[in-house]
Design a protein around this motif. Structure first.
Motif, PDB file in Angstrom:
ATOM      1  N   PRO A  23       1.484   1.654   0.519  1.00 37.76           N
ATOM      2  CA  PRO A  23       2.171   0.382   0.290  1.00 37.76           C
ATOM      3  C   PRO A  23       3.680   0.590   0.211  1.00 37.76           C
ATOM      4  CG  PRO A  23       1.160   1.157  -1.743  1.00 37.76           C
ATOM      5  CD  PRO A  23       0.708   2.084  -0.656  1.00 37.76           C
ATOM      6  N   THR A  24       4.402  -0.475   0.534  1.00 37.66           N
ATOM      7  CA  THR A  24       5.855  -0.411   0.431  1.00 37.66           C
ATOM      8  C   THR A  24       6.255  -0.504  -1.036  1.00 37.66           C
ATOM      9  OG1 THR A  24       6.106  -2.798   0.588  1.00 37.66           O
ATOM     10  CG2 THR A  24       6.109  -1.563   2.669  1.00 37.66           C
ATOM     11  N   ARG A  25       7.524  -0.229  -1.312  1.00 43.50           N
ATOM     12  CA  ARG A  25       8.021  -0.315  -2.688  1.00 43.50           C
ATOM     13  C   ARG A  25       7.874  -1.744  -3.219  1.00 43.50           C
ATOM     14  NH1 ARG A  25      11.335   2.832  -5.879  1.00 43.50           N
ATOM     15  NH2 ARG A  25      11.557   4.304  -4.172  1.00 43.50           N
ATOM     16  N   LYS A  26       8.136  -2.737  -2.350  1.00 43.52           N
ATOM     17  CA  LYS A  26       8.033  -4.140  -2.755  1.00 43.52           C
ATOM     18  C   LYS A  26       6.580  -4.504  -3.095  1.00 43.52           C
ATOM     19  CE  LYS A  26       9.051  -8.827  -1.218  1.00 43.52           C
ATOM     20  NZ  LYS A  26       9.533  -9.672  -0.136  1.00 43.52           N
ATOM     21  N   THR A  28       4.227  -2.496  -4.086  1.00 40.65           N
ATOM     22  CA  THR A  28       3.878  -1.801  -5.324  1.00 40.65           C
ATOM     23  C   THR A  28       4.438  -2.534  -6.533  1.00 40.65           C
ATOM     24  OG1 THR A  28       3.872   0.295  -4.133  1.00 40.65           O
ATOM     25  CG2 THR A  28       3.991   0.408  -6.534  1.00 40.65           C
ATOM     26  N   LEU A  29       5.682  -2.995  -6.433  1.00 44.93           N
ATOM     27  CA  LEU A  29       6.314  -3.718  -7.532  1.00 44.93           C
ATOM     28  C   LEU A  29       5.577  -5.025  -7.809  1.00 44.93           C
ATOM     29  CD1 LEU A  29       8.651  -3.940  -9.562  1.00 44.93           C
ATOM     30  CD2 LEU A  29       9.926  -5.140  -7.776  1.00 44.93           C
ATOM     31  N   ILE A  30       5.273  -5.773  -6.764  1.00 45.03           N
ATOM     32  CA  ILE A  30       4.577  -7.055  -6.934  1.00 45.03           C
ATOM     33  C   ILE A  30       3.195  -6.832  -7.547  1.00 45.03           C
ATOM     34  CG2 ILE A  30       3.494  -8.959  -5.667  1.00 45.03           C
ATOM     35  CD1 ILE A  30       5.914  -8.835  -3.750  1.00 45.03           C
ATOM     36  N   THR A  31       2.479  -5.835  -7.067  1.00 41.17           N
ATOM     37  CA  THR A  31       1.147  -5.542  -7.595  1.00 41.17           C
ATOM     38  C   THR A  31       1.217  -5.140  -9.061  1.00 41.17           C
ATOM     39  OG1 THR A  31       0.451  -4.820  -5.403  1.00 41.17           O
ATOM     40  CG2 THR A  31      -0.928  -4.156  -7.249  1.00 41.17           C
ATOM     41  N   THR A  32       2.192  -4.325  -9.418  1.00 40.64           N
ATOM     42  CA  THR A  32       2.355  -3.896 -10.806  1.00 40.64           C
ATOM     43  C   THR A  32       2.642  -5.085 -11.718  1.00 40.64           C
ATOM     44  OG1 THR A  32       3.185  -1.754 -10.070  1.00 40.64           O
ATOM     45  CG2 THR A  32       3.676  -2.389 -12.340  1.00 40.64           C
ATOM     46  N   VAL A  33       3.536  -5.953 -11.295  1.00 44.72           N
ATOM     47  CA  VAL A  33       3.861  -7.144 -12.088  1.00 44.72           C
ATOM     48  C   VAL A  33       2.625  -8.025 -12.251  1.00 44.72           C
ATOM     49  CG1 VAL A  33       5.211  -9.275 -12.103  1.00 44.72           C
ATOM     50  CG2 VAL A  33       6.320  -7.110 -11.535  1.00 44.72           C
ATOM     51  N   MET A  34       1.874  -8.203 -11.182  1.00 45.82           N
ATOM     52  CA  MET A  34       0.669  -9.035 -11.253  1.00 45.82           C
ATOM     53  C   MET A  34      -0.366  -8.445 -12.212  1.00 45.82           C
ATOM     54  SD  MET A  34       1.241 -11.760  -9.728  1.00 45.82           S
ATOM     55  CE  MET A  34      -0.397 -12.415  -9.944  1.00 45.82           C
ATOM     56  N   VAL A  35      -0.488  -7.134 -12.236  1.00 43.60           N
ATOM     57  CA  VAL A  35      -1.416  -6.493 -13.171  1.00 43.60           C
ATOM     58  C   VAL A  35      -0.998  -6.795 -14.605  1.00 43.60           C
ATOM     59  CG1 VAL A  35      -2.198  -4.265 -14.078  1.00 43.60           C
ATOM     60  CG2 VAL A  35      -2.212  -4.687 -11.619  1.00 43.60           C
ATOM     61  N   PHE A  36       0.292  -6.678 -14.905  1.00 43.95           N
ATOM     62  CA  PHE A  36       0.762  -6.976 -16.259  1.00 43.95           C
ATOM     63  C   PHE A  36       0.561  -8.447 -16.606  1.00 43.95           C
ATOM     64  CE2 PHE A  36       3.205  -2.972 -15.903  1.00 43.95           C
ATOM     65  CZ  PHE A  36       2.775  -2.385 -17.084  1.00 43.95           C
ATOM     66  N   VAL A  37       0.809  -9.346 -15.662  1.00 46.54           N
ATOM     67  CA  VAL A  37       0.615 -10.780 -15.906  1.00 46.54           C
ATOM     68  C   VAL A  37      -0.854 -11.073 -16.189  1.00 46.54           C
ATOM     69  CG1 VAL A  37       0.671 -13.048 -14.792  1.00 46.54           C
ATOM     70  CG2 VAL A  37       2.655 -11.536 -14.635  1.00 46.54           C
ATOM     71  N   MET A  38      -1.740 -10.551 -15.354  1.00 44.99           N
ATOM     72  CA  MET A  38      -3.172 -10.808 -15.531  1.00 44.99           C
ATOM     73  C   MET A  38      -3.699 -10.186 -16.825  1.00 44.99           C
ATOM     74  SD  MET A  38      -3.863 -12.829 -13.159  1.00 44.99           S
ATOM     75  CE  MET A  38      -5.621 -12.943 -13.313  1.00 44.99           C
ATOM     76  N   ALA A  39      -3.200  -9.008 -17.185  1.00 42.91           N
ATOM     77  CA  ALA A  39      -3.617  -8.375 -18.441  1.00 42.91           C
ATOM     78  C   ALA A  39      -3.166  -9.211 -19.629  1.00 42.91           C
ATOM     79  CB  ALA A  39      -3.048  -6.957 -18.532  1.00 42.91           C
ATOM     80  N   THR A  40      -1.964  -9.780 -19.556  1.00 43.81           N
ATOM     81  CA  THR A  40      -1.462 -10.635 -20.632  1.00 43.81           C
ATOM     82  C   THR A  40      -2.293 -11.912 -20.745  1.00 43.81           C
ATOM     83  OG1 THR A  40       0.771  -9.766 -20.304  1.00 43.81           O
ATOM     84  CG2 THR A  40       0.577 -11.845 -21.493  1.00 43.81           C
ATOM     85  N   ILE A  41      -2.614 -12.513 -19.611  1.00 46.85           N
ATOM     86  CA  ILE A  41      -3.440 -13.727 -19.618  1.00 46.85           C
ATOM     87  C   ILE A  41      -4.822 -13.423 -20.196  1.00 46.85           C
ATOM     88  CG2 ILE A  41      -4.643 -15.383 -18.120  1.00 46.85           C
ATOM     89  CD1 ILE A  41      -2.122 -15.291 -16.309  1.00 46.85           C
ATOM     90  N   ALA A  42      -5.433 -12.319 -19.784  1.00 51.12           N
ATOM     91  CA  ALA A  42      -6.752 -11.947 -20.293  1.00 51.12           C
ATOM     92  C   ALA A  42      -6.701 -11.667 -21.790  1.00 51.12           C
ATOM     93  CB  ALA A  42      -7.289 -10.728 -19.539  1.00 51.12           C
ATOM     94  N   ALA A  43      -5.677 -10.955 -22.250  1.00 57.54           N
ATOM     95  CA  ALA A  43      -5.550 -10.643 -23.672  1.00 57.54           C
ATOM     96  C   ALA A  43      -5.383 -11.919 -24.489  1.00 57.54           C
ATOM     97  CB  ALA A  43      -4.368  -9.703 -23.903  1.00 57.54           C
ATOM     98  N   THR A  44      -4.570 -12.849 -23.999  1.00 56.53           N
ATOM     99  CA  THR A  44      -4.366 -14.121 -24.701  1.00 56.53           C
ATOM    100  C   THR A  44      -5.664 -14.916 -24.752  1.00 56.53           C
ATOM    101  OG1 THR A  44      -2.073 -14.167 -23.944  1.00 56.53           O
ATOM    102  CG2 THR A  44      -3.007 -16.242 -24.709  1.00 56.53           C
ATOM    103  N   PHE A  45      -6.383 -14.965 -23.640  1.00 55.76           N
ATOM    104  CA  PHE A  45      -7.656 -15.687 -23.596  1.00 55.76           C
ATOM    105  C   PHE A  45      -8.645 -15.107 -24.598  1.00 55.76           C
ATOM    106  CE2 PHE A  45     -12.013 -15.783 -21.954  1.00 55.76           C
ATOM    107  CZ  PHE A  45     -12.247 -17.144 -21.987  1.00 55.76           C
TER     108      PHE A  45
END
Length: 65
Positions: A23-26, A28-45
């Motif tokens: 994957p390109t750097r971009k 990888t960055l987008i995927t990493t951010v999405m993982v953190f967002v989804m983990a935060t949403i799951a933790a809040t739920f």
């Protein structure tokens, strides 16, 4: 399964590694951010659901007093 000598094995490994599309750097960055967002949403739920269940259990236990 056919036995392969070490030199052929290394050659096959290099050939397979050359097929990998990194994957390109971009991406990888987008995927990493999405993982953190989804983990935060799951933790809040799950925190919210846990609090609701704890409140319900507490109310049921208070009925026994």
């Amino acid at each position: 399964m056919a036995r392969v000598n070490p030199a052929q094995f290394v050659q096959q490994v290099r050939a397979e590694a050359a097929k990998v599309v990194w994957p390109t750097r971009k991406e990888t960055l987008i995927t990493t951010v999405m993982v953190f967002v989804m983990a935060t949403i799951a933790a809040t739920f799950f925190f919210t659901v846990d609090q609701i269940i704890a409140y319900g259990v507490e109310q049921i236990l208070l009925l026994g007093r």
